[in-house]
Design a protein around this motif. Structure first.
Motif, PDB file in Angstrom:
ATOM      1  N   GLN A 322       0.839  -1.192   0.000  1.00  0.00           N
ATOM      2  CA  GLN A 322       0.000   0.000   0.000  1.00  0.00           C
ATOM      3  C   GLN A 322       0.884   1.255   0.000  1.00  0.00           C
ATOM      4  O   GLN A 322       2.034   1.229   0.449  1.00  0.00           O
ATOM      5  CB  GLN A 322      -0.931  -0.002   1.211  1.00  0.00           C
ATOM      6  CG  GLN A 322      -1.738  -1.283   1.404  1.00  0.00           C
ATOM      7  CD  GLN A 322      -2.466  -1.726   0.152  1.00  0.00           C
ATOM      8  OE1 GLN A 322      -2.001  -2.618  -0.563  1.00  0.00           O
ATOM      9  NE2 GLN A 322      -3.604  -1.105  -0.120  1.00  0.00           N
ATOM     10  N   THR A 323       0.335   2.342  -0.474  1.00  0.00           N
ATOM     11  CA  THR A 323       1.039   3.627  -0.502  1.00  0.00           C
ATOM     12  C   THR A 323       1.563   3.976   0.892  1.00  0.00           C
ATOM     13  O   THR A 323       0.853   3.836   1.885  1.00  0.00           O
ATOM     14  CB  THR A 323       0.083   4.727  -1.011  1.00  0.00           C
ATOM     15  OG1 THR A 323      -0.214   4.454  -2.385  1.00  0.00           O
ATOM     16  CG2 THR A 323       0.717   6.108  -0.893  1.00  0.00           C
ATOM     17  N   LEU A 324       2.801   4.444   0.943  1.00  0.00           N
ATOM     18  CA  LEU A 324       3.472   4.635   2.230  1.00  0.00           C
ATOM     19  C   LEU A 324       2.941   5.824   3.027  1.00  0.00           C
ATOM     20  O   LEU A 324       2.604   5.700   4.203  1.00  0.00           O
ATOM     21  CB  LEU A 324       4.974   4.809   2.008  1.00  0.00           C
ATOM     22  CG  LEU A 324       5.755   3.595   1.504  1.00  0.00           C
ATOM     23  CD1 LEU A 324       7.183   3.998   1.170  1.00  0.00           C
ATOM     24  CD2 LEU A 324       5.751   2.486   2.541  1.00  0.00           C
ATOM     25  N   GLU A 325       2.904   7.000   2.420  1.00  0.00           N
ATOM     26  CA  GLU A 325       2.633   8.230   3.165  1.00  0.00           C
ATOM     27  C   GLU A 325       1.143   8.331   3.491  1.00  0.00           C
ATOM     28  O   GLU A 325       0.289   8.184   2.614  1.00  0.00           O
ATOM     29  CB  GLU A 325       3.085   9.426   2.312  1.00  0.00           C
ATOM     30  CG  GLU A 325       3.352  10.685   3.098  1.00  0.00           C
ATOM     31  CD  GLU A 325       2.070  11.436   3.401  1.00  0.00           C
ATOM     32  OE1 GLU A 325       1.953  11.978   4.521  1.00  0.00           O
ATOM     33  OE2 GLU A 325       1.177  11.466   2.536  1.00  0.00           O
ATOM     34  N   PRO A 326       0.800   8.549   4.767  1.00  0.00           N
ATOM     35  CA  PRO A 326      -0.608   8.481   5.186  1.00  0.00           C
ATOM     36  C   PRO A 326      -1.562   9.394   4.409  1.00  0.00           C
ATOM     37  O   PRO A 326      -2.650   8.960   4.021  1.00  0.00           O
ATOM     38  CB  PRO A 326      -0.564   8.851   6.670  1.00  0.00           C
ATOM     39  CG  PRO A 326       0.801   8.455   7.116  1.00  0.00           C
ATOM     40  CD  PRO A 326       1.690   8.722   5.938  1.00  0.00           C
ATOM     41  N   ASP A 327      -1.188  10.662   4.183  1.00  0.00           N
ATOM     42  CA  ASP A 327      -2.108  11.574   3.499  1.00  0.00           C
ATOM     43  C   ASP A 327      -2.346  11.128   2.058  1.00  0.00           C
ATOM     44  O   ASP A 327      -3.493  11.155   1.566  1.00  0.00           O
ATOM     45  CB  ASP A 327      -1.565  13.007   3.525  1.00  0.00           C
ATOM     46  CG  ASP A 327      -1.632  13.622   4.917  1.00  0.00           C
ATOM     47  OD1 ASP A 327      -2.391  13.108   5.759  1.00  0.00           O
ATOM     48  OD2 ASP A 327      -0.912  14.610   5.170  1.00  0.00           O
ATOM     49  N   SER A 328      -1.281  10.709   1.365  1.00  0.00           N
ATOM     50  CA  SER A 328      -1.439  10.222  -0.016  1.00  0.00           C
ATOM     51  C   SER A 328      -2.273   8.945  -0.032  1.00  0.00           C
ATOM     52  O   SER A 328      -3.133   8.764  -0.913  1.00  0.00           O
ATOM     53  CB  SER A 328      -0.067   9.957  -0.643  1.00  0.00           C
ATOM     54  OG  SER A 328       0.699  11.139  -0.698  1.00  0.00           O
ATOM     55  N   TRP A 329      -2.018   8.073   0.931  1.00  0.00           N
ATOM     56  CA  TRP A 329      -2.785   6.823   1.022  1.00  0.00           C
ATOM     57  C   TRP A 329      -4.276   7.107   1.205  1.00  0.00           C
ATOM     58  O   TRP A 329      -5.125   6.499   0.543  1.00  0.00           O
ATOM     59  CB  TRP A 329      -2.242   5.976   2.180  1.00  0.00           C
ATOM     60  CG  TRP A 329      -3.087   4.799   2.522  1.00  0.00           C
ATOM     61  CD1 TRP A 329      -3.144   3.589   1.884  1.00  0.00           C
ATOM     62  CD2 TRP A 329      -4.044   4.728   3.589  1.00  0.00           C
ATOM     63  NE1 TRP A 329      -4.067   2.771   2.485  1.00  0.00           N
ATOM     64  CE2 TRP A 329      -4.623   3.438   3.532  1.00  0.00           C
ATOM     65  CE3 TRP A 329      -4.444   5.615   4.580  1.00  0.00           C
ATOM     66  CZ2 TRP A 329      -5.601   3.029   4.440  1.00  0.00           C
ATOM     67  CZ3 TRP A 329      -5.412   5.207   5.490  1.00  0.00           C
ATOM     68  CH2 TRP A 329      -5.980   3.931   5.413  1.00  0.00           C
ATOM     69  N   HIS A 338      -9.093   1.751  -2.267  1.00  0.00           N
ATOM     70  CA  HIS A 338      -7.884   1.172  -1.650  1.00  0.00           C
ATOM     71  C   HIS A 338      -6.674   1.974  -2.114  1.00  0.00           C
ATOM     72  O   HIS A 338      -6.723   2.673  -3.135  1.00  0.00           O
ATOM     73  CB  HIS A 338      -7.721  -0.306  -2.010  1.00  0.00           C
ATOM     74  CG  HIS A 338      -7.487  -0.571  -3.476  1.00  0.00           C
ATOM     75  ND1 HIS A 338      -6.234  -0.630  -4.029  1.00  0.00           N
ATOM     76  CD2 HIS A 338      -8.361  -0.775  -4.486  1.00  0.00           C
ATOM     77  CE1 HIS A 338      -6.336  -0.873  -5.323  1.00  0.00           C
ATOM     78  NE2 HIS A 338      -7.625  -0.961  -5.630  1.00  0.00           N
ATOM     79  N   GLY A 339      -5.582   1.858  -1.353  1.00  0.00           N
ATOM     80  CA  GLY A 339      -4.369   2.604  -1.687  1.00  0.00           C
ATOM     81  C   GLY A 339      -3.227   1.702  -2.118  1.00  0.00           C
ATOM     82  O   GLY A 339      -2.075   1.941  -1.738  1.00  0.00           O
ATOM     83  N   THR A 340      -3.530   0.659  -2.888  1.00  0.00           N
ATOM     84  CA  THR A 340      -2.483  -0.260  -3.336  1.00  0.00           C
ATOM     85  C   THR A 340      -1.567   0.462  -4.318  1.00  0.00           C
ATOM     86  O   THR A 340      -2.008   0.913  -5.372  1.00  0.00           O
ATOM     87  CB  THR A 340      -3.092  -1.510  -4.007  1.00  0.00           C
ATOM     88  OG1 THR A 340      -3.980  -2.140  -3.092  1.00  0.00           O
ATOM     89  CG2 THR A 340      -1.994  -2.483  -4.415  1.00  0.00           C
ATOM     90  N   ARG A 341      -0.308   0.564  -3.966  1.00  0.00           N
ATOM     91  CA  ARG A 341       0.662   1.260  -4.819  1.00  0.00           C
ATOM     92  C   ARG A 341       1.370   0.300  -5.762  1.00  0.00           C
ATOM     93  O   ARG A 341       1.724   0.660  -6.886  1.00  0.00           O
ATOM     94  CB  ARG A 341       1.684   1.996  -3.925  1.00  0.00           C
ATOM     95  CG  ARG A 341       2.812   2.709  -4.664  1.00  0.00           C
ATOM     96  CD  ARG A 341       2.320   3.701  -5.704  1.00  0.00           C
ATOM     97  NE  ARG A 341       1.472   4.744  -5.157  1.00  0.00           N
ATOM     98  CZ  ARG A 341       1.913   5.930  -4.752  1.00  0.00           C
ATOM     99  NH1 ARG A 341       3.201   6.197  -4.804  1.00  0.00           N
ATOM    100  NH2 ARG A 341       1.069   6.815  -4.307  1.00  0.00           N
TER     101      ARG A 341
END
Length: 442
Positions: A322-329, A338-341
């Motif tokens: 998942q995307t690392l940075e909380p705000d971007s996620w 979902h925030g799958t990067r």
């Protein structure tokens, strides 16, 4: 089978009634899901900490005006989305890690658990673990987490020496740690794990063993021993590089580990995994899923997962991050569910390499039945039965291959990394030599 919303809200009550210890099993571990099953574990990542410890390079952040309601909403949405995409119908365990998830509101934990119970079947006796640090885990907070559905705690003590705790950048004292441990055992008897680190700069074997022995006088039924790893970019790494601290001595660390595991065995603990020890059957169900290469979903910023997206028509297991940075996620979750990067399909060989490397971390190793779930044609006997290097490892008393399967001996577990070099090489060689007719299809 998903629960109606009204039943999901009653999950915590049912879970509290079911919090009885499962029968002790000192010969194996929890039942492992088949590779393509509709069962999985669920990991939830809380990305915030009070401060960054000097040795830590995990994906964590120091909170500055965190909107917990927004974060909670995104955790709920992503959990439900990934459950749908994976086609998982039964969640065997939930683990709240971080970061420091004991900084979260118990309401956030309850909301995630209710969302999971609404989207899939979450048995009332499922293991639900929360990582906790002593300074954010007062008795009243721990009780509130219990009311929210948590039934197991993993406490990051790391050391019972105040000087070492300061070196590690921990916010608690040894006294804080022992007080939290006592409260945790009162609230979650038989279901409290503690972490103890070894191999710190200037640490000596004798004083460390006395810490371990002192811990055994007051701990519960699960202990994890972790060797310090100096990670680039951490304060401790810089201090060692600049000569402000001596480099950890690997020979002393190896001696601590060997002596420590002997002390734990004498105290009735089973070393069921390289770093983990349990008595009275108190194995971690959640971590056992990792070591047996079961499916798991990773929810939250930077969380990792391994599953087949059957709900989206997929047939191949994927490694997901998942995307690392909380705000971007959070932005991605609100946009896409979902925030799958990153999604990386695993080849058959890559999956078998994971089965081998992870399974051998346990004292059970890899049974023939378990291996055949992932590779029905190329057996463990085919791979290793006539291999010269494997025979030498058996003769040295480090490895066993018999009617049960492939596993390390007590001595072999301590040097697993060196054994894996030969075993993985042999697996890769055999895989390349397979004839086309032996390649499984589907």
């Amino acid at each position: 089978m998903a629960l109606p919303r009204s039943q999901a809200r009653g999950w915590v009550k049912a879970a509290k009634m079911a919090q009885r210890r499962r029968p002790a099993d000192d010969t194996g571990g929890p039942q492992s899901p088949a590779p393509g099953s509709q069962r999985a574990a669920l990991y939830v990542h809380w990305p915030y900490c009070e401060k960054r410890c000097s040795y830590c390079n995990f994906n964590k952040y120091i909170p500055r005006g965190v909107d917990e309601a927004a974060l909670r909403r995104c955790l709920v949405i992503e959990a439900q989305t990934l459950l749908r995409l994976s086609g998982v119908q039964r969640v065997e365990s939930v683990f709240f890690g971080g970061g420091t998830p004991s900084l979260a509101s118990p309401h956030t934990v309850a909301a995630v658990l209710e969302a999971v119970a609404q989207a899939a079947h979450l048995p009332a006796d499922s293991e639900v673990t929360l990582e906790a640090n002593p300074t954010s885990a007062s008795g009243s907070r721990l009780a509130a987490f219990g009311a929210a559905g948590v039934n197991r705690l993993s406490i990051g003590l790391q050391s019972l020496d105040d000087t070492e705790l300061q070196l590690l950048g921990r916010t608690h004292s040894a006294r804080d740690a022992l007080q939290t441990l006592a409260e945790a055992q009162r609230l979650f008897p038989g279901r409290v794990s503690v972490d103890l680190m070894l191999g710190l700069p200037a640490q000596q074997v004798g004083p460390w063993l006395r810490q371990l022995q002192g811990l055994l006088r007051c701990c519960d039924d699960h202990v994890s021993l972790y060797q310090l790893s100096l990670e680039r970019g951490t304060t401790l790494f810089t201090q060692v590089q600049q000569g402000a601290l001596p480099a950890p001595d690997p020979e002393l660390a190896a001696e601590m580990y060997q002596e420590g595991r002997a002390v734990l065995r004498e105290a009735g603990f089973r070393q069921y995994e390289v770093s983990n020890f349990a008595r009275n059957g108190a194995l971690s169900t959640h971590n056992w899923t990792y070591w047996q290469c079961g499916q798991y979903l990773g929810v939250g910023p930077g969380a990792h997962g391994r599953f087949i997206p059957q709900g989206a028509g997929g047939h191949t297991r994927e490694a997901r991050i998942q995307t690392l940075e909380p705000d971007s996620w959070m932005k991605e979750v609100m946009l896409f569910g979902h925030g799958t990067r990153r999604r990386v399909p695993l080849s058959e060989l890559e999956l078998l390499e994971e089965v081998l490397a992870m399974g051998l971390r346990t004292d059970v190793g890899i049974t023939h039945q378990h291996w055949q779930q992932f590779e029905p044609q190329l057996t463990l006997w085919d791979l290793f039965g006539a291999n010269k290097e494997v025979k030498e490892l058996q003769e040295q008393g480090l490895l066993l291959l018999d009617h049960r399967g492939l596993r390390c001996s007590w001595e072999g577990l301590a040097v697993l990394d060196s054994l894996l070099l030969s075993l993985l090489s042999r697996l890769q060689e055999a895989w390349q030599q397979r004839t086309p007719s032996s390649v499984p299809r589907g």
